[in-house]
Design an enzyme around this catalytic site. Structure first.
Site, PDB file in Angstrom:
ATOM      1  N   LYS A 181       0.837  -1.204   0.000  1.00 24.88           N
ATOM      2  CA  LYS A 181       0.000   0.000   0.000  1.00 24.88           C
ATOM      3  C   LYS A 181       0.869   1.250   0.000  1.00 24.88           C
ATOM      4  CE  LYS A 181      -4.287  -1.599   2.171  1.00 24.88           C
ATOM      5  NZ  LYS A 181      -5.209  -1.408   3.309  1.00 24.88           N
ATOM      6  N   HIS A 249      -7.514 -12.611   2.294  1.00 20.19           N
ATOM      7  CA  HIS A 249      -7.126 -11.825   3.461  1.00 20.19           C
ATOM      8  C   HIS A 249      -7.235 -12.643   4.746  1.00 20.19           C
ATOM      9  CE1 HIS A 249      -5.656  -7.763   3.811  1.00 20.19           C
ATOM     10  NE2 HIS A 249      -6.259  -7.630   4.970  1.00 20.19           N
ATOM     11  N   HIS A 275       2.546  -2.836   7.857  1.00 24.89           N
ATOM     12  CA  HIS A 275       1.652  -1.847   8.444  1.00 24.89           C
ATOM     13  C   HIS A 275       2.422  -0.570   8.764  1.00 24.89           C
ATOM     14  CE1 HIS A 275      -1.429  -5.049  10.012  1.00 24.89           C
ATOM     15  NE2 HIS A 275      -1.615  -4.739   8.749  1.00 24.89           N
ATOM     16  N   TYR A 284      -4.249  -8.060  16.349  1.00 26.69           N
ATOM     17  CA  TYR A 284      -3.903  -9.481  16.444  1.00 26.69           C
ATOM     18  C   TYR A 284      -3.575  -9.891  17.877  1.00 26.69           C
ATOM     19  CZ  TYR A 284      -3.918  -9.164  11.423  1.00 26.69           C
ATOM     20  OH  TYR A 284      -4.319  -8.959  10.129  1.00 26.69           O
TER      21      TYR A 284
END
Length: 329
Positions: A181, A249, A275, A284
């Site tokens: 991303k 995902h 991330h 998580y």
């Protein structure tokens, strides 16, 4: 209203060309702005004349129609960005979306497979499939679960590194180089099982190869689409006997959860997933606690005395229940 259409198109060109947002994100922005344009047209105002009261009324209407809080928040984000851009162009003097927030909603935990289910999916072999098809799908599954790749990162992989390649796998070094991303590159380790699956697929891929440099192609030699991979993975999970249909995902979530369970290293998981903020990765830790709580409930003779649970009248049951063990691949 032609001015509205021109401004929306100019903004979409801006986010696609200058901000380099993904095609899917641009497509979602397009839908959101079409909805905004429709609402403004029905209210009899230009987009540049929309007021805060309009936005609040439209949010209330979406909520009343059953739109989820998350869905409304995503729409508002798209609208907010559009009005920020209009302000920079000097076309408005205030952002009507600025102080509007979506209704609050609880944050659902990401869905992850248990270790045994993930291994069962990865090791499943479909005898009825064409050998090349089976080798390709097995490799896709290993890379999604073994490396925690996003679906966009996976489909962007090429066979070899080049100036145009978005991503590739260095089998000798055991690393996957991907474009994530925000056009951010990262490298992730590729495990032994995934490398073996890659070698098996490359040996079969030659029968399908055309001019496309993509690592994952169809029988006609064209790069696979994300939708094609979703369909194949769902089919594979069904044939493997899993109770839950698996999407790409979910394997990324499973990768993160299982690595965190084994290592307890949140920062490492953040780096592996790519991330930007560790707060994104912290979800998580909730998954990890959920797993520990399930083990406790199944194994401890006094687990039934936890808050919100009825006491277990038969502690002996716990003696025959073994906690699930985690295995690494």
């Amino acid at each position: 209203m032609s001015d509205d259409r021109a401004r929306v198109q100019a903004y979409l060109d801006h986010v696609r060309v200058e901000k380099r947002l993904a095609d899917r994100t641009v497509a979602l922005y397009t839908l959101d702005l079409e909805k905004l344009s429709t609402q403004a047209r029905e209210a009899g105002v230009l987009l540049t004349a929309v007021q805060n009261a309009h936005i609040r009324r439209w949010v209330a209407q979406m909520h009343g129609a059953g739109r989820s809080a998350r869905g409304i928040a995503l729409i508002l984000s798209g609208w907010r960005g559009f009005y920020v851009w209009l302000g920079r162009q000097g076309l408005i003097d205030h952002n009507p979306v600025q102080d509007v927030r979506a209704p609050k909603a609880g944050k659902p935990l990401p869905k992850a497979l248990g270790v045994d289910d993930a291994v069962q999916l990865a090791t499943h072999h479909e005898e009825a499939d064409d050998p090349a098809l089976e080798a390709r799908d097995a490799c896709i599954t290993e890379l999604l679960y073994g490396c925690g790749l996003r679906i966009g990162e996976l489909v962007g992989l090429d066979v070899a590194a080049s100036g145009q390649a978005r991503g590739w796998i260095d089998a000798q070094e055991g690393e996957a180089h991907v474009l994530g991303k925000g056009a951010k590159r990262r490298s992730v380790p590729v495990g032994r099982q995934a490398l073996a699956a890659l070698a098996a697929w490359l040996a079969q891929r030659a029968a399908w190869a055309g001019d496309d440099p993509a690592l994952f192609i169809g029988s006609r030699g064209q790069r696979l689409t994300p939708q094609h991979i979703r369909v194949r993975l769902k089919r594979r999970s069904r044939l493997a006997g899993l109770a839950t249909p698996v999407h790409p995902h979910m394997l990324r979530h499973s990768f993160a959860s299982h690595v965190l369970q084994s290592s307890g290293d949140l920062r490492a998981v953040q780096e592996l997933l790519g991330h930007a903020s560790i707060s994104t990765t912290q979800v998580y830790t909730r998954l990890d606690f959920q797993h520990l709580a399930q083990v406790y409930d199944a194994a401890h003779p006094r687990a039934g005395t936890r808050a919100g649970q009825a006491p277990d009248p038969s502690p002996a049951v716990a003696e025959t229940t073994k906690p699930r063990t985690t295995r690494s691949r």
